[in-house]
Design a protein around this motif. Structure first.
Motif, PDB file in Angstrom:
ATOM      1  N   GLU A   6     -24.279   5.582  -6.212  1.00  0.00           N
ATOM      2  CA  GLU A   6     -24.289   5.212  -4.800  1.00  0.00           C
ATOM      3  C   GLU A   6     -23.306   4.074  -4.540  1.00  0.00           C
ATOM      4  O   GLU A   6     -22.540   4.101  -3.572  1.00  0.00           O
ATOM      5  CB  GLU A   6     -25.703   4.806  -4.396  1.00  0.00           C
ATOM      6  CG  GLU A   6     -25.887   4.815  -2.902  1.00  0.00           C
ATOM      7  CD  GLU A   6     -27.336   4.629  -2.519  1.00  0.00           C
ATOM      8  OE1 GLU A   6     -28.207   5.005  -3.318  1.00  0.00           O
ATOM      9  OE2 GLU A   6     -27.578   4.097  -1.425  1.00  0.00           O
ATOM     10  N   TRP A   7     -23.300   3.074  -5.418  1.00  0.00           N
ATOM     11  CA  TRP A   7     -22.355   1.968  -5.263  1.00  0.00           C
ATOM     12  C   TRP A   7     -20.919   2.462  -5.350  1.00  0.00           C
ATOM     13  O   TRP A   7     -20.057   2.044  -4.578  1.00  0.00           O
ATOM     14  CB  TRP A   7     -22.600   0.910  -6.354  1.00  0.00           C
ATOM     15  CG  TRP A   7     -23.723  -0.009  -6.019  1.00  0.00           C
ATOM     16  CD1 TRP A   7     -24.975  -0.007  -6.566  1.00  0.00           C
ATOM     17  CD2 TRP A   7     -23.714  -1.064  -5.047  1.00  0.00           C
ATOM     18  NE1 TRP A   7     -25.740  -0.978  -5.989  1.00  0.00           N
ATOM     19  CE2 TRP A   7     -25.000  -1.649  -5.059  1.00  0.00           C
ATOM     20  CE3 TRP A   7     -22.755  -1.562  -4.167  1.00  0.00           C
ATOM     21  CZ2 TRP A   7     -25.346  -2.704  -4.227  1.00  0.00           C
ATOM     22  CZ3 TRP A   7     -23.091  -2.614  -3.339  1.00  0.00           C
ATOM     23  CH2 TRP A   7     -24.378  -3.178  -3.371  1.00  0.00           C
ATOM     24  N   LEU A   8     -20.686   3.363  -6.315  1.00  0.00           N
ATOM     25  CA  LEU A   8     -19.340   3.881  -6.512  1.00  0.00           C
ATOM     26  C   LEU A   8     -18.858   4.630  -5.270  1.00  0.00           C
ATOM     27  O   LEU A   8     -17.732   4.427  -4.791  1.00  0.00           O
ATOM     28  CB  LEU A   8     -19.344   4.823  -7.725  1.00  0.00           C
ATOM     29  CG  LEU A   8     -18.079   4.853  -8.571  1.00  0.00           C
ATOM     30  CD1 LEU A   8     -17.733   3.476  -9.065  1.00  0.00           C
ATOM     31  CD2 LEU A   8     -18.251   5.806  -9.732  1.00  0.00           C
ATOM     32  N   VAL A   9     -19.759   5.484  -4.732  1.00  0.00           N
ATOM     33  CA  VAL A   9     -19.399   6.244  -3.528  1.00  0.00           C
ATOM     34  C   VAL A   9     -19.101   5.289  -2.390  1.00  0.00           C
ATOM     35  O   VAL A   9     -18.079   5.422  -1.683  1.00  0.00           O
ATOM     36  CB  VAL A   9     -20.538   7.216  -3.142  1.00  0.00           C
ATOM     37  CG1 VAL A   9     -20.250   7.855  -1.793  1.00  0.00           C
ATOM     38  CG2 VAL A   9     -20.693   8.298  -4.185  1.00  0.00           C
ATOM     39  N   ALA A  10     -19.964   4.277  -2.217  1.00  0.00           N
ATOM     40  CA  ALA A  10     -19.762   3.314  -1.124  1.00  0.00           C
ATOM     41  C   ALA A  10     -18.417   2.614  -1.285  1.00  0.00           C
ATOM     42  O   ALA A  10     -17.659   2.457  -0.322  1.00  0.00           O
ATOM     43  CB  ALA A  10     -20.900   2.302  -1.115  1.00  0.00           C
ATOM     44  N   GLY A  11     -18.090   2.210  -2.533  1.00  0.00           N
ATOM     45  CA  GLY A  11     -16.815   1.533  -2.769  1.00  0.00           C
ATOM     46  C   GLY A  11     -15.632   2.419  -2.428  1.00  0.00           C
ATOM     47  O   GLY A  11     -14.688   1.987  -1.770  1.00  0.00           O
ATOM     48  N   LEU A  12     -15.701   3.689  -2.852  1.00  0.00           N
ATOM     49  CA  LEU A  12     -14.593   4.614  -2.572  1.00  0.00           C
ATOM     50  C   LEU A  12     -14.430   4.823  -1.072  1.00  0.00           C
ATOM     51  O   LEU A  12     -13.316   4.825  -0.548  1.00  0.00           O
ATOM     52  CB  LEU A  12     -14.844   5.954  -3.258  1.00  0.00           C
ATOM     53  CG  LEU A  12     -14.519   6.010  -4.747  1.00  0.00           C
ATOM     54  CD1 LEU A  12     -15.020   7.295  -5.363  1.00  0.00           C
ATOM     55  CD2 LEU A  12     -13.026   5.888  -4.953  1.00  0.00           C
ATOM     56  N   LEU A  13     -15.553   5.006  -0.368  1.00  0.00           N
ATOM     57  CA  LEU A  13     -15.466   5.231   1.079  1.00  0.00           C
ATOM     58  C   LEU A  13     -14.858   4.031   1.774  1.00  0.00           C
ATOM     59  O   LEU A  13     -13.983   4.174   2.642  1.00  0.00           O
ATOM     60  CB  LEU A  13     -16.855   5.515   1.654  1.00  0.00           C
ATOM     61  CG  LEU A  13     -17.543   6.805   1.230  1.00  0.00           C
ATOM     62  CD1 LEU A  13     -18.836   6.989   1.994  1.00  0.00           C
ATOM     63  CD2 LEU A  13     -16.633   7.985   1.451  1.00  0.00           C
ATOM     64  N   LEU A  14     -15.288   2.822   1.386  1.00  0.00           N
ATOM     65  CA  LEU A  14     -14.751   1.628   2.034  1.00  0.00           C
ATOM     66  C   LEU A  14     -13.258   1.469   1.741  1.00  0.00           C
ATOM     67  O   LEU A  14     -12.469   1.155   2.639  1.00  0.00           O
ATOM     68  CB  LEU A  14     -15.517   0.385   1.566  1.00  0.00           C
ATOM     69  CG  LEU A  14     -16.861   0.169   2.265  1.00  0.00           C
ATOM     70  CD1 LEU A  14     -17.607  -0.988   1.625  1.00  0.00           C
ATOM     71  CD2 LEU A  14     -16.653  -0.098   3.743  1.00  0.00           C
TER      72      LEU A  14
END
Lengths: 109, 168, 89
Positions: A6-14
Motif C-alpha cells: 500500500e505504501w509503495l502504491v501510494a508513493g508511485l501514485l504521488l
C-alpha cells in the motif's frame, strides 16, 4: 492488502502525479515554444509511467495478475517522440518566435 | 532461409506482436495464445511493404542492456529537468544542436531519435534529408559538444553494436 | 489511506489540466495550442488511471487506451495540417 504494498502504491501514485503536474507547469511557464516542448515529454515518460506501475501493483495485489496497463505506457513511449517531432517541424516552418538567447538555428524548409 | 523469409519475414516483430496481444487479453489461455500466434504471423505479412529493408538484430542482449540504461536515464533526467523547470527561467540555456549521425540503418536511427526525445531535456526535432544529421533542441545546454559526445557514447554506440555489427 | 492519496493525486492532476487549459487559451501560436491539447489528453489518461483505482474497476483501462490512440492520431493530424495546409495528400 499488505501494508508495504500500500505504501509503495501510494508513493508511485504521488510521484507520477507530481511529475505530471511539473510537466504541465513547465508548459505553462516556460518562455518559448521549443522550451515548452520539454514539458509533455516529461509528463508522459515518468508521470504516466509511475501511475501505470502503481495501478499494476495495486490490481496485481488484489488478486489476478494484471499487466495490461503496461500497454498504455508502451504506446505513449512510442508515440510521444513522434508527435513532439511533428510539432517541432510545424513550429520551425511557421517560424515561431524563440528566445533571443537560444544558440544554434532551427532548420528552414 | 528463403522459406523462413517468406513465412516469418520479421521474427522479432512477430514476437512483439504476440506479447502485446497477450497483454491486451490479460489472461493466459490456449485460445488467446492461438489467436495471438495467427495475428503474429499474419500482421508482418500484411505490412511487409512498409518495411522495405528490415533491420537485422545482431545482438539482442546489447539491445536489452540499452533499454534498461535508457529507463534508468529517464528517471535521472526527469528529476534534473523538474529542478530546471521549477527554477528561474533566466538560468536556462536553450540551444539547437546539430547531431552528426553515424548510424545508417533507418530503424536504428528512429530508435535513437525516440530515445533522445524520451530522455527529458532534449527533443529531436528534425532529420536532414540525406539522413546524416539530427536537429536536437536542448532545454539547458552548457556545452553543445559535450551533449553530442554524451549521446554518442551512451546511446549511439550500443545501437551500432546491436544493429550494425558487420560494419566496422 | 490509499483513498486519501488518490484524492490528493486527483487534485494535483486537475491543477495540471487547468495549467494546460490556460496555455491553450493564451497561445500565442498554433503549435502552442496543439501542444497544450496534447498534454491535456495525456493528463486525461493519468486521471482515468487514477479514477479506475479509486473505483477499483478495470474498465477505465480501455477508455484510457482509446484516448491514447485517438489523442495521438489527432495531434499528428493537426501537426500535419500546420505543416502542409491539408491533411490528406
Amino acid at each position: 492488502m499488505p501494508d508495504l504494498i500500500e505504501w509503495l502504491v501510494a508513493g508511485l501514485l504521488l510521484t507520477g502525479s507530481l511529475f505530471a503536474l511539473i510537466g504541465s507547469f513547465g508548459l505553462f511557464k516556460l518562455p518559448d515554444f521549443y522550451m515548452r516542448l520539454h514539458g509533455p515529454t516529461k509528463a508522459t515518460t515518468l508521470g504516466v509511467g509511475a501511475l501505470v506501475l502503481g495501478s499494476m501493483l495495486y490490481f496485481s495485489s488484489t488478486g489476478e495478475l494484471g499487466l495490461h496497463e503496461l500497454l498504455i505506457s508502451i504506446f505513449l513511449f512510442m508515440t510521444a517522440p513522434t508527435s513532439a517531432s511533428m510539432l517541432a517541424k510545424a513550429a520551425m516552418q511557421l517560424q515561431v518566435r524563440r528566445e533571443g538567447r537560444t544558440r544554434g538555428e532551427p532548420w528552414k524548409h | 532461409m528463403t522459406t523462413r523469409r517468406r513465412w516469418l519475414p520479421h521474427p522479432w516483430l512477430s514476437l512483439v506482436l504476440l506479447g502485446i496481444w497477450q497483454l491486451l487479453v490479460n489472461q493466459l489461455s490456449v485460445g488467446s495464445l492461438l489467436l495471438g500466434l495467427v495475428l503474429a504471423l499474419l500482421i508482418p505479412q500484411l505490412t511487409r511493404r512498409f518495411w522495405p529493408r528490415p533491420p537485422t538484430l545482431y545482438r539482442p542482449l546489447v539491445l536489452a542492456r540499452f533499454a534498461l540504461r535508457v529507463l534508468g536515464d529517464i528517471v535521472v533526467a526527469n528529476v534534473q529537468v523538474a529542478r530546471l523547470v521549477l527554477g528561474p527561467n533566466a538560468r536556462l540555456r536553450p540551444a539547437f544542436v546539430v547531431y552528426p549521425l553515424e548510424l545508417r540503418n533507418e530503424f536504428a536511427i528512429s530508435v535513437l531519435a525516440n530515445t533522445i526525445s524520451l530522455t527529458p531535456g532534449t527533443v529531436s526535432a528534425d532529420i536532414s534529408d540525406d539522413h546524416a544529421c539530427l536537429l536536437i533542441h536542448g532545454l539547458d545546454v552548457p556545452d553543445a559538444q559535450e551533449l553530442i559526445d554524451t549521446i554518442k557514447q551512451r546511446y549511439e554506440k550500443p545501437l551500432m553494436e546491436a544493429f550494425e555489427c558487420s560494419r566496422p | 489511506m490509499l483513498q486519501t492519496v488518490i484524492i490528493i493525486c486527483l487534485g494535483m492532476l486537475s491543477l495540471a489540466m487547468l495549467l494546460c487549459l490556460l496555455r491553450l487559451l493564451r497561445g500565442p501560436d498554433m503549435p502552442d495550442r496543439v501542444l497544450a491539447l496534447d498534454t491535456l489528453y495525456i493528463n486525461a489518461i493519468a486521471l482515468l488511471i487514477l479514477f479506475g483505482l479509486l473505483l477499483r474497476s478495470n474498465l477505465y483501462f480501455e477508455v484510457a487506451l482509446l484516448i491514447a490512440v485517438m489523442g495521438f492520431v489527432g495531434t499528428v493530424a493537426v501537426a500535419k495540417y500546420l505543416l502542409r495546409g491539408n491533411i490528406i495528400e
